[in-house]
Design a protein around this motif. Structure first.
Motif, PDB file in Angstrom:
ATOM      1  N   VAL A 137      54.006  -7.227  24.990  1.00 54.15           N
ATOM      2  CA  VAL A 137      52.714  -6.868  25.577  1.00 54.15           C
ATOM      3  C   VAL A 137      52.765  -5.373  25.861  1.00 54.15           C
ATOM      4  O   VAL A 137      53.762  -4.871  26.399  1.00 54.15           O
ATOM      5  N   CYS A 138      51.713  -4.662  25.529  1.00 51.91           N
ATOM      6  CA  CYS A 138      51.678  -3.218  25.676  1.00 51.91           C
ATOM      7  C   CYS A 138      50.436  -2.809  26.448  1.00 51.91           C
ATOM      8  O   CYS A 138      49.346  -3.363  26.237  1.00 51.91           O
ATOM      9  N   LEU A 139      50.599  -1.807  27.321  1.00 58.13           N
ATOM     10  CA  LEU A 139      49.461  -1.181  28.006  1.00 58.13           C
ATOM     11  C   LEU A 139      49.661   0.322  27.940  1.00 58.13           C
ATOM     12  O   LEU A 139      50.689   0.840  28.403  1.00 58.13           O
ATOM     13  N   ASP A 140      48.701   1.021  27.343  1.00 55.67           N
ATOM     14  CA  ASP A 140      48.682   2.475  27.299  1.00 55.67           C
ATOM     15  C   ASP A 140      47.513   2.944  28.146  1.00 55.67           C
ATOM     16  O   ASP A 140      46.411   2.380  28.046  1.00 55.67           O
ATOM     17  N   TYR A 141      47.739   3.986  28.973  1.00 58.55           N
ATOM     18  CA  TYR A 141      46.647   4.491  29.816  1.00 58.55           C
ATOM     19  C   TYR A 141      46.905   5.943  30.188  1.00 58.55           C
ATOM     20  O   TYR A 141      48.046   6.421  30.149  1.00 58.55           O
ATOM     21  N   GLU A 142      45.832   6.629  30.512  1.00 62.15           N
ATOM     22  CA  GLU A 142      45.926   8.026  30.931  1.00 62.15           C
ATOM     23  C   GLU A 142      46.197   8.125  32.413  1.00 62.15           C
ATOM     24  O   GLU A 142      45.689   7.324  33.188  1.00 62.15           O
ATOM     25  N   VAL A 143      47.015   9.114  32.790  1.00 60.01           N
ATOM     26  CA  VAL A 143      47.287   9.390  34.199  1.00 60.01           C
ATOM     27  C   VAL A 143      46.891  10.813  34.544  1.00 60.01           C
ATOM     28  O   VAL A 143      46.815  11.655  33.684  1.00 60.01           O
ATOM     29  N   SER A 156      50.585  13.511  25.816  1.00 60.73           N
ATOM     30  CA  SER A 156      49.223  13.267  25.326  1.00 60.73           C
ATOM     31  C   SER A 156      49.193  11.999  24.477  1.00 60.73           C
ATOM     32  O   SER A 156      50.244  11.466  24.094  1.00 60.73           O
ATOM     33  N   ALA A 157      47.983  11.566  24.143  1.00 62.75           N
ATOM     34  CA  ALA A 157      47.828  10.413  23.246  1.00 62.75           C
ATOM     35  C   ALA A 157      48.381  10.746  21.861  1.00 62.75           C
ATOM     36  O   ALA A 157      48.952   9.878  21.188  1.00 62.75           O
ATOM     37  N   ASP A 158      48.229  11.987  21.424  1.00 59.25           N
ATOM     38  CA  ASP A 158      48.781  12.385  20.130  1.00 59.25           C
ATOM     39  C   ASP A 158      50.308  12.325  20.139  1.00 59.25           C
ATOM     40  O   ASP A 158      50.921  11.959  19.134  1.00 59.25           O
ATOM     41  N   ALA A 159      50.918  12.684  21.262  1.00 58.64           N
ATOM     42  CA  ALA A 159      52.378  12.591  21.373  1.00 58.64           C
ATOM     43  C   ALA A 159      52.828  11.137  21.264  1.00 58.64           C
ATOM     44  O   ALA A 159      53.846  10.843  20.622  1.00 58.64           O
ATOM     45  N   LEU A 160      52.072  10.219  21.863  1.00 57.34           N
ATOM     46  CA  LEU A 160      52.380   8.790  21.750  1.00 57.34           C
ATOM     47  C   LEU A 160      52.281   8.336  20.294  1.00 57.34           C
ATOM     48  O   LEU A 160      53.149   7.611  19.806  1.00 57.34           O
ATOM     49  N   LYS A 161      51.261   8.782  19.587  1.00 56.02           N
ATOM     50  CA  LYS A 161      51.125   8.438  18.163  1.00 56.02           C
ATOM     51  C   LYS A 161      52.321   8.955  17.367  1.00 56.02           C
ATOM     52  O   LYS A 161      52.846   8.256  16.498  1.00 56.02           O
ATOM     53  N   GLY A 162      52.744  10.184  17.668  1.00 58.14           N
ATOM     54  CA  GLY A 162      53.897  10.749  16.973  1.00 58.14           C
ATOM     55  C   GLY A 162      55.173   9.973  17.245  1.00 58.14           C
ATOM     56  O   GLY A 162      55.989   9.764  16.343  1.00 58.14           O
ATOM     57  N   TYR A 163      55.334   9.533  18.474  1.00 60.23           N
ATOM     58  CA  TYR A 163      56.494   8.725  18.874  1.00 60.23           C
ATOM     59  C   TYR A 163      56.561   7.437  18.063  1.00 60.23           C
ATOM     60  O   TYR A 163      57.640   7.043  17.607  1.00 60.23           O
ATOM     61  N   GLY A 204      64.594  13.648  24.956  1.00 58.44           N
ATOM     62  CA  GLY A 204      64.934  14.950  24.399  1.00 58.44           C
ATOM     63  C   GLY A 204      64.889  15.028  22.886  1.00 58.44           C
ATOM     64  O   GLY A 204      65.074  16.096  22.315  1.00 58.44           O
ATOM     65  N   GLN A 205      64.646  13.915  22.210  1.00 55.24           N
ATOM     66  CA  GLN A 205      64.627  13.892  20.747  1.00 55.24           C
ATOM     67  C   GLN A 205      63.232  13.879  20.155  1.00 55.24           C
ATOM     68  O   GLN A 205      63.067  14.177  18.971  1.00 55.24           O
ATOM     69  N   ILE A 206      62.239  13.497  20.954  1.00 58.14           N
ATOM     70  CA  ILE A 206      60.893  13.279  20.411  1.00 58.14           C
ATOM     71  C   ILE A 206      59.906  14.200  21.117  1.00 58.14           C
ATOM     72  O   ILE A 206      59.785  14.144  22.347  1.00 58.14           O
ATOM     73  N   PRO A 207      59.205  15.031  20.369  1.00 56.75           N
ATOM     74  CA  PRO A 207      58.238  15.943  20.984  1.00 56.75           C
ATOM     75  C   PRO A 207      57.183  15.184  21.799  1.00 56.75           C
ATOM     76  O   PRO A 207      56.647  14.172  21.340  1.00 56.75           O
ATOM     77  N   GLY A 208      56.942  15.660  23.009  1.00 61.28           N
ATOM     78  CA  GLY A 208      55.911  15.068  23.855  1.00 61.28           C
ATOM     79  C   GLY A 208      56.352  13.883  24.674  1.00 61.28           C
ATOM     80  O   GLY A 208      55.596  13.396  25.510  1.00 61.28           O
ATOM     81  N   LEU A 209      57.576  13.395  24.470  1.00 62.40           N
ATOM     82  CA  LEU A 209      58.116  12.306  25.294  1.00 62.40           C
ATOM     83  C   LEU A 209      58.655  12.935  26.574  1.00 62.40           C
ATOM     84  O   LEU A 209      59.671  13.638  26.552  1.00 62.40           O
ATOM     85  N   VAL A 210      57.962  12.702  27.675  1.00 62.25           N
ATOM     86  CA  VAL A 210      58.284  13.339  28.948  1.00 62.25           C
ATOM     87  C   VAL A 210      59.331  12.542  29.719  1.00 62.25           C
ATOM     88  O   VAL A 210      60.284  13.105  30.256  1.00 62.25           O
ATOM     89  N   GLU A 211      59.150  11.223  29.794  1.00 63.03           N
ATOM     90  CA  GLU A 211      60.077  10.342  30.514  1.00 63.03           C
ATOM     91  C   GLU A 211      60.196   9.023  29.772  1.00 63.03           C
ATOM     92  O   GLU A 211      59.223   8.549  29.184  1.00 63.03           O
ATOM     93  N   VAL A 212      61.387   8.428  29.849  1.00 61.49           N
ATOM     94  CA  VAL A 212      61.607   7.101  29.276  1.00 61.49           C
ATOM     95  C   VAL A 212      62.584   6.343  30.165  1.00 61.49           C
ATOM     96  O   VAL A 212      63.663   6.833  30.477  1.00 61.49           O
ATOM     97  N   HIS A 213      62.163   5.169  30.606  1.00 70.61           N
ATOM     98  CA  HIS A 213      62.989   4.302  31.442  1.00 70.61           C
ATOM     99  C   HIS A 213      62.845   2.869  30.937  1.00 70.61           C
ATOM    100  O   HIS A 213      61.739   2.427  30.630  1.00 70.61           O
ATOM    101  N   VAL A 214      63.954   2.159  30.902  1.00 71.08           N
ATOM    102  CA  VAL A 214      63.945   0.742  30.530  1.00 71.08           C
ATOM    103  C   VAL A 214      64.533  -0.039  31.697  1.00 71.08           C
ATOM    104  O   VAL A 214      65.661   0.211  32.113  1.00 71.08           O
ATOM    105  N   ASN A 215      63.760  -0.970  32.232  1.00 68.71           N
ATOM    106  CA  ASN A 215      64.224  -1.810  33.334  1.00 68.71           C
ATOM    107  C   ASN A 215      64.668  -3.149  32.763  1.00 68.71           C
ATOM    108  O   ASN A 215      63.872  -3.857  32.136  1.00 68.71           O
TER     109      ASN A 215
END
Length: 100
Positions: free
Chosen positions: A94-100, A65-72, A35-46
């Protein structure tokens, strides 16, 4: 939509109790960004991986979007959490970014 998945291993110098506290802090900090970052739809930490895991915790986020990730990545609230609760404690990331 874009998924942003990160796996971290915490530094070996921490006891199991310290790791539990660190993981709880990371979870609270990152999930608190909802709720604080534009374009962040969901966030979960396991933080409850099985003993067969070779990572200590996982961030699973969804962005509009990819732009929202850049803004984050540059957003002051995210940078504050990353600098105070995440970066000081991990030995590998380790990071993996991908489109869904």
């Amino acid at each position: 939509m874009v998924k942003h998945i990160i796996l971290w291993q915490l530094k070996d110098e921490y006891s199991d109790a310290e790791k539990a506290d660190i993981k709880a802090g990371i979870k609270a900090g990152l999930e608190g960004l909802a709720g604080q970052i534009p374009g962040l739809v969901e966030v979960h930490v396991n933080i409850n991986g099985l003993p067969s895991s070779n990572a200590d915790l996982m961030l699973d986020t969804t962005f509009a979007s990819a732009d929202a990730l850049k803004g984050y990545s540059k957003h002051p609230a995210h940078v504050a959490v990353a600098d105070s609760r995440v970066r000081p404690y991990y030995k590998s990331r380790v990071c993996l970014d991908y489109e869904v």
